[in-house]
Design a protein around this motif. Structure first.
Motif, PDB file in Angstrom:
ATOM      1  N   ASP A   1      36.269  32.715  47.870  1.00 11.74           N
ATOM      2  CA  ASP A   1      37.126  33.799  47.184  1.00 11.74           C
ATOM      3  C   ASP A   1      37.514  33.286  45.736  1.00 11.74           C
ATOM      4  O   ASP A   1      38.160  32.296  45.701  1.00 11.74           O
ATOM      5  CB  ASP A   1      38.470  34.102  48.205  1.00 11.74           C
ATOM      6  CG  ASP A   1      39.084  35.415  47.066  1.00 11.74           C
ATOM      7  OD1 ASP A   1      39.080  36.366  47.511  1.00 11.74           O
ATOM      8  OD2 ASP A   1      40.285  34.834  46.834  1.00 11.74           O
TER       9      ASP A   1
ATOM     10  N   THR B   1      40.302  34.411  43.916  1.00 12.51           N
ATOM     11  CA  THR B   1      41.625  34.188  43.905  1.00 12.51           C
ATOM     12  C   THR B   1      42.007  32.751  44.415  1.00 12.51           C
ATOM     13  O   THR B   1      42.765  32.186  43.929  1.00 12.51           O
ATOM     14  CB  THR B   1      42.357  35.305  44.470  1.00 12.51           C
ATOM     15  OG1 THR B   1      42.102  36.584  43.836  1.00 12.51           O
ATOM     16  CG2 THR B   1      43.909  35.111  44.192  1.00 12.51           C
ATOM     17  N   GLU B   2      41.720  32.587  45.370  1.00 17.44           N
ATOM     18  CA  GLU B   2      41.807  31.127  46.068  1.00 17.44           C
ATOM     19  C   GLU B   2      41.330  30.152  45.007  1.00 17.44           C
ATOM     20  O   GLU B   2      41.901  29.151  45.059  1.00 17.44           O
ATOM     21  CB  GLU B   2      40.824  31.226  47.546  1.00 17.44           C
ATOM     22  CG  GLU B   2      41.183  30.023  48.174  1.00 17.44           C
ATOM     23  CD  GLU B   2      40.086  29.729  49.241  1.00 17.44           C
ATOM     24  OE1 GLU B   2      40.229  28.774  49.959  1.00 17.44           O
ATOM     25  OE2 GLU B   2      39.148  30.411  49.603  1.00 17.44           O
TER      26      GLU B   2
ATOM     27  N   GLU C   1      43.778  29.559  42.241  1.00 17.37           N
ATOM     28  CA  GLU C   1      44.959  28.804  43.101  1.00 17.37           C
ATOM     29  C   GLU C   1      44.530  27.630  43.129  1.00 17.37           C
ATOM     30  O   GLU C   1      45.637  26.728  42.711  1.00 17.37           O
ATOM     31  CB  GLU C   1      45.416  29.507  44.186  1.00 17.37           C
ATOM     32  CG  GLU C   1      45.928  30.912  44.149  1.00 17.37           C
ATOM     33  CD  GLU C   1      46.079  31.634  45.364  1.00 17.37           C
ATOM     34  OE1 GLU C   1      45.848  31.058  46.551  1.00 17.37           O
ATOM     35  OE2 GLU C   1      46.698  32.629  45.616  1.00 17.37           O
TER      36      GLU C   1
ATOM     37  N   ASP D   1      34.019  40.400  42.727  1.00 14.56           N
ATOM     38  CA  ASP D   1      34.417  39.759  41.459  1.00 14.56           C
ATOM     39  C   ASP D   1      34.525  40.513  40.300  1.00 14.56           C
ATOM     40  O   ASP D   1      35.035  39.984  39.162  1.00 14.56           O
ATOM     41  CB  ASP D   1      33.616  38.221  41.219  1.00 14.56           C
ATOM     42  CG  ASP D   1      33.776  37.317  42.052  1.00 14.56           C
ATOM     43  OD1 ASP D   1      34.831  37.604  43.035  1.00 14.56           O
ATOM     44  OD2 ASP D   1      33.133  36.555  42.450  1.00 14.56           O
TER      45      ASP D   1
ATOM     46  N   ALA E   1      37.774  41.252  38.305  1.00 11.09           N
ATOM     47  CA  ALA E   1      38.531  40.027  37.684  1.00 11.09           C
ATOM     48  C   ALA E   1      37.776  39.677  36.539  1.00 11.09           C
ATOM     49  O   ALA E   1      38.257  39.014  35.672  1.00 11.09           O
ATOM     50  CB  ALA E   1      38.549  39.248  38.734  1.00 11.09           C
TER      51      ALA E   1
END
Length: 377
Positions: A59, A61-62, A65, A327, A330
């Motif tokens: 992912d 977003t992961e 992070e 994706d 983003a």
């Protein structure tokens, strides 16, 4: 996919510092290790830098992070040794870097002279998992024309040894001194890749297969393709963008490749010949020189085109894969941000235009590395 990032170690005043032995010692005592690849604080070639990596992620977003958490974790450890981290492709000031106290590193220094002694650059390496080496080579051969665009998006090294270089990515020029650095010709298949490696080793020019410094290669450590062309990015979100684009290029390559099933493939129109490596080297130089501040060489026409158009061509080329991976939104948002705000090189030059000296540039870079927002003005 996963991301490895190299950082400069700098004093709170903004001067590079040879503190990696102390930082690595603290990390060994304070950073918990896991059975999963990634997450460690690792040595690099010079004592003025360290490297860290994310765990494998699916992912986006992961992954972002993880990149941000890794930067915070390494900076906290570095502060214990009295230094900070800066995501800069090169130091802006004149530096005489220190080779780490490691037998292999010292052997490289002895064999490669000034190239090794001066080497102090920080890159961003993206790993994407592959089924096997043959699939990896399909990906390597497919993404060749697009690596200059990845470099332009990431360019973050406009200065070298105390002078403004005139390049957006002077790191790539310094890195290009190594005998195996830069773009490669198509390998064809895993056997072709291995034959090239065996020939390079047999030449006696490089010490071992760890010195395969291609812009993209099969990883020695993991079952991945490793794309190494990018500068380390000031903004963590730009590093995640690199990963999303590389994964999409890999997926596009596999989707467009002839089936490896036992039955013969259906007849297709003859493929266009692969771009010559000489032309690819020129496009890579253009990306290093201009970054996002001028024309790039379009991988569609192989003619000059505005950077915004060429970045758009990359996104269009991998659009189906971006959609399949979830994706696209983003990536479109972040590419628009980079084109509007500029890459790290343009940010550094804007700080210079406001009157920042070398140390002030480094201090600003520390803040940006750890997530400080861009301030307009």
């Amino acid at each position: 996919m996963g991301v490895e990032e190299e950082y400069l170690l700098v004093t709170p005043e903004g001067v590079p510092a040879a503190q990696s032995p102390a930082v690595l010692g603290l990390a060994a005592r304070t950073v918990p290790s896991t059975s999963q690849p990634g997450g460690d604080v690792e040595k690099e070639f010079k004592s003025e830098q360290v490297e860290t990596s994310t765990h494998p992620c699916t992912d986006l977003t992961e992954l972002l992070e993880e990149i941000r958490a890794g930067r915070t974790r390494v900076d906290e450890v570095a502060q214990g040794a009295g230094v900070r981290i800066a995501a800069l492709g090169t130091a802006p000031q004149e530096v005489e870097p220190t080779v780490i106290p490691d037998r292999r590193a010292q052997a490289i220094r002895a064999a490669f002279g000034l190239t090794a002694r001066e080497q102090l650059t920080c890159g961003c390496h993206v790993h994407v998992s592959v089924e096997d080496d043959d699939e990896g080579v399909v990906i390597l051969d497919h993404l060749r024309p697009w690596t200059p665009v990845l470099l332009a998006l990431s360019a973050n090294s406009p200065s070298w040894q105390g002078v403004t270089s005139g390049y957006a990515s002077y790191r790539s020029q310094v890195w290009g001194r190594w005998p195996t650095a830069g773009p490669t010709a198509p390998f064809g298949d895993a056997a072709g890749y291995r034959a090239v490696i065996e020939s390079l080793l047999a030449s006696g020019t490089i010490l071992d297969d760890g010195m395969l410094y291609f812009d993209a290669r099969l990883s020695q450590r993991y079952p991945t393709v490793e794309v190494r062309v990018a500068d380390v990015c000031l903004d963590a979100a730009d590093a995640a963008l690199q990963a999303a684009l590389v994964r999409a290029l890999a997926d596009t390559a596999v989707a467009q490749a002839p089936s490896r099933a036992s039955s013969p493939p259906a007849p297709t129109a003859p493929a266009e010949p692969p771009v010559r490596t000489e032309l690819l080297r020129a496009a890579t130089w253009r990306a290093a020189r201009s970054g996002l501040g001028g024309d790039l060489v379009s991988p569609v026409t192989w003619r000059p085109a505005p950077a915004e158009q060429v970045v758009g061509e990359l996104v269009d080329h991998v659009r189906d894969a971006l959609v399949a991976n979830g994706d696209l939104e983003a990536v479109e948002r972040q590419t628009a941000t980079v084109l509007r705000r500029g890459n790290g090189a343009l940010e550094q030059m804007s700080w210079r235009a406001r009157g920042d000296d070398d140390e002030a540039v480094v201090r600003r870079a520390v803040d940006r590395t750890l997530g400080a927002p861009v301030v307009a003005g």
